[in-house]
Design a protein around this motif. Sequence first.
Motif, PDB file in Angstrom:
ATOM      1  N   GLY A 125       0.781  -1.232   0.000  1.00  0.00           N
ATOM      2  CA  GLY A 125       0.000   0.000   0.000  1.00  0.00           C
ATOM      3  C   GLY A 125       0.810   1.277   0.000  1.00  0.00           C
ATOM      4  O   GLY A 125       0.256   2.356  -0.199  1.00  0.00           O
ATOM      5  N   GLU A 126       2.105   1.179   0.258  1.00  0.00           N
ATOM      6  CA  GLU A 126       2.961   2.365   0.236  1.00  0.00           C
ATOM      7  C   GLU A 126       4.366   1.931  -0.174  1.00  0.00           C
ATOM      8  O   GLU A 126       4.693   0.746  -0.155  1.00  0.00           O
ATOM      9  CB  GLU A 126       2.991   3.036   1.603  1.00  0.00           C
ATOM     10  CG  GLU A 126       3.549   2.162   2.715  1.00  0.00           C
ATOM     11  CD  GLU A 126       3.464   2.843   4.078  1.00  0.00           C
ATOM     12  OE1 GLU A 126       4.194   3.822   4.295  1.00  0.00           O
ATOM     13  OE2 GLU A 126       2.664   2.399   4.917  1.00  0.00           O
ATOM     14  N   ASP A 127       5.185   2.888  -0.563  1.00  0.00           N
ATOM     15  CA  ASP A 127       6.563   2.573  -0.923  1.00  0.00           C
ATOM     16  C   ASP A 127       7.260   1.965   0.290  1.00  0.00           C
ATOM     17  O   ASP A 127       7.156   2.489   1.406  1.00  0.00           O
ATOM     18  CB  ASP A 127       7.316   3.828  -1.365  1.00  0.00           C
ATOM     19  CG  ASP A 127       6.759   4.432  -2.646  1.00  0.00           C
ATOM     20  OD1 ASP A 127       5.881   3.801  -3.264  1.00  0.00           O
ATOM     21  OD2 ASP A 127       7.212   5.531  -3.028  1.00  0.00           O
ATOM     22  N   VAL A 128       7.980   0.859   0.075  1.00  0.00           N
ATOM     23  CA  VAL A 128       8.657   0.182   1.180  1.00  0.00           C
ATOM     24  C   VAL A 128      10.038  -0.281   0.733  1.00  0.00           C
ATOM     25  O   VAL A 128      10.402  -0.216  -0.446  1.00  0.00           O
ATOM     26  CB  VAL A 128       7.852  -1.044   1.689  1.00  0.00           C
ATOM     27  CG1 VAL A 128       6.531  -0.616   2.298  1.00  0.00           C
ATOM     28  CG2 VAL A 128       7.639  -2.046   0.560  1.00  0.00           C
ATOM     29  N   ASN A 131      14.351  -0.841  -2.580  1.00  0.00           N
ATOM     30  CA  ASN A 131      13.197   0.054  -2.576  1.00  0.00           C
ATOM     31  C   ASN A 131      12.160  -0.424  -3.582  1.00  0.00           C
ATOM     32  O   ASN A 131      12.468  -0.627  -4.759  1.00  0.00           O
ATOM     33  CB  ASN A 131      13.637   1.483  -2.902  1.00  0.00           C
ATOM     34  CG  ASN A 131      14.520   2.075  -1.827  1.00  0.00           C
ATOM     35  OD1 ASN A 131      14.325   1.813  -0.645  1.00  0.00           O
ATOM     36  ND2 ASN A 131      15.502   2.862  -2.213  1.00  0.00           N
ATOM     37  N   LYS A 144       8.172   0.258  -5.059  1.00  0.00           N
ATOM     38  CA  LYS A 144       7.045   1.176  -5.139  1.00  0.00           C
ATOM     39  C   LYS A 144       5.752   0.473  -4.746  1.00  0.00           C
ATOM     40  O   LYS A 144       5.607  -0.739  -4.924  1.00  0.00           O
ATOM     41  CB  LYS A 144       6.915   1.730  -6.571  1.00  0.00           C
ATOM     42  CG  LYS A 144       8.056   2.632  -7.001  1.00  0.00           C
ATOM     43  CD  LYS A 144       8.005   3.948  -6.247  1.00  0.00           C
ATOM     44  CE  LYS A 144       9.068   4.911  -6.731  1.00  0.00           C
ATOM     45  NZ  LYS A 144       9.050   6.175  -5.934  1.00  0.00           N
ATOM     46  N   ALA A 145       4.801   1.246  -4.231  1.00  0.00           N
ATOM     47  CA  ALA A 145       3.489   0.694  -3.902  1.00  0.00           C
ATOM     48  C   ALA A 145       2.890   0.042  -5.145  1.00  0.00           C
ATOM     49  O   ALA A 145       3.043   0.532  -6.257  1.00  0.00           O
ATOM     50  CB  ALA A 145       2.577   1.802  -3.388  1.00  0.00           C
ATOM     51  N   ASN A 162       6.261   0.919  11.282  1.00  0.00           N
ATOM     52  CA  ASN A 162       7.001   1.085  10.035  1.00  0.00           C
ATOM     53  C   ASN A 162       7.797  -0.147   9.605  1.00  0.00           C
ATOM     54  O   ASN A 162       8.696  -0.046   8.773  1.00  0.00           O
ATOM     55  CB  ASN A 162       7.955   2.285  10.137  1.00  0.00           C
ATOM     56  CG  ASN A 162       8.916   2.170  11.299  1.00  0.00           C
ATOM     57  OD1 ASN A 162       9.029   1.112  11.915  1.00  0.00           O
ATOM     58  ND2 ASN A 162       9.607   3.241  11.615  1.00  0.00           N
ATOM     59  N   ALA A 189       9.039   0.394   6.050  1.00  0.00           N
ATOM     60  CA  ALA A 189       8.464   1.586   5.421  1.00  0.00           C
ATOM     61  C   ALA A 189       9.110   2.810   6.064  1.00  0.00           C
ATOM     62  O   ALA A 189       9.061   2.967   7.278  1.00  0.00           O
ATOM     63  CB  ALA A 189       6.948   1.625   5.621  1.00  0.00           C
ATOM     64  N   ASN A 210       8.390   5.833   6.774  1.00  0.00           N
ATOM     65  CA  ASN A 210       7.196   6.667   6.770  1.00  0.00           C
ATOM     66  C   ASN A 210       7.119   7.647   7.943  1.00  0.00           C
ATOM     67  O   ASN A 210       6.084   8.273   8.160  1.00  0.00           O
ATOM     68  CB  ASN A 210       5.946   5.777   6.785  1.00  0.00           C
ATOM     69  CG  ASN A 210       5.945   4.808   7.958  1.00  0.00           C
ATOM     70  OD1 ASN A 210       6.709   4.954   8.907  1.00  0.00           O
ATOM     71  ND2 ASN A 210       5.079   3.808   7.911  1.00  0.00           N
ATOM     72  N   ARG A 250       6.224  11.204   6.839  1.00  0.00           N
ATOM     73  CA  ARG A 250       4.856  11.286   6.330  1.00  0.00           C
ATOM     74  C   ARG A 250       3.845  11.218   7.473  1.00  0.00           C
ATOM     75  O   ARG A 250       2.864  11.978   7.511  1.00  0.00           O
ATOM     76  CB  ARG A 250       4.598  10.151   5.334  1.00  0.00           C
ATOM     77  CG  ARG A 250       3.170  10.132   4.792  1.00  0.00           C
ATOM     78  CD  ARG A 250       2.974   9.034   3.763  1.00  0.00           C
ATOM     79  NE  ARG A 250       3.189   7.719   4.298  1.00  0.00           N
ATOM     80  CZ  ARG A 250       2.301   7.058   5.051  1.00  0.00           C
ATOM     81  NH1 ARG A 250       1.138   7.617   5.365  1.00  0.00           N
ATOM     82  NH2 ARG A 250       2.558   5.852   5.494  1.00  0.00           N
ATOM     83  N   SER A 252       1.235  14.073   8.769  1.00  0.00           N
ATOM     84  CA  SER A 252      -0.206  13.791   8.875  1.00  0.00           C
ATOM     85  C   SER A 252      -0.729  14.125  10.262  1.00  0.00           C
ATOM     86  O   SER A 252      -1.835  14.648  10.417  1.00  0.00           O
ATOM     87  CB  SER A 252      -0.477  12.319   8.559  1.00  0.00           C
ATOM     88  OG  SER A 252      -0.129  12.022   7.227  1.00  0.00           O
TER      89      SER A 252
END
Length: 227
Positions: free
Chosen positions: A30-33, A39, A41-42, A105, A124, A126, A129, A133
């Motif tokens: 569901g997200e870049d990991v 690396n 991409k989602a 994460n 992740a 994240n 991000r 948020s």
Amino acid sequence: MRGRVIFGDLVPYDKVWRTGANSATKIKIGEDVEIGGQNIKAGEYALYTIPGKAEWEIILNKGTGNWGAYGYSNTDDVARFKVKSKMLDKNVQTFTMSITNITYNSCRLEMEWEKTRVVIPIVAHNEERISTSIDKAINNPDIPYFQAANYYYETNQNLDKAKTYVDKSVDANPKAYYMWLLKARIEKKLGHKEDAKMAANKAIEAAKGSAAEEEYKHQGEQLIGSL
């Protein structure tokens, strides 16, 4: 297993395996990991593997519509990396894939069959991000103070913010024993022993008469004892 030898026989060594049966096994992110240090991409990918005696090669591939390993092409590979396999003490009869060790994460994808376990690390990046948020959410009418405080506590960052947010939580919800216990834990991390003890006692008191009374009494007393 049904009495069969799996790796090196039913599933040959050093050949591309569909990592299951029938159609290609798929993994959806569901997200870049970062998976296995690479690396990603989602998106959705076919998860192929090449089992070996001591290590496996893990392959993420674009061929999500493939039937098993038929139609596999290395030109569609998105990532390849190797992980060590581990021998288990007892047989795992059914091929099992599990998501374990889940944090905000990171997690692990574990595969087990026969006496073999393979662990794939997933991370992740994240933090920025999520923090962004949180900062945006704090300015909305329905402010998630408790969730923000819990995130900062669990990830061991911005503990001063965690204290500010948990204080706002208990001010608005003085009977919420779980919020008081989080405050006690945050105060303990900050080295505020008396405040931690006070908050733990508040959690014990607020939990009285609830279904969680015994659990929070135990956790509160345990925290106080650790001080």
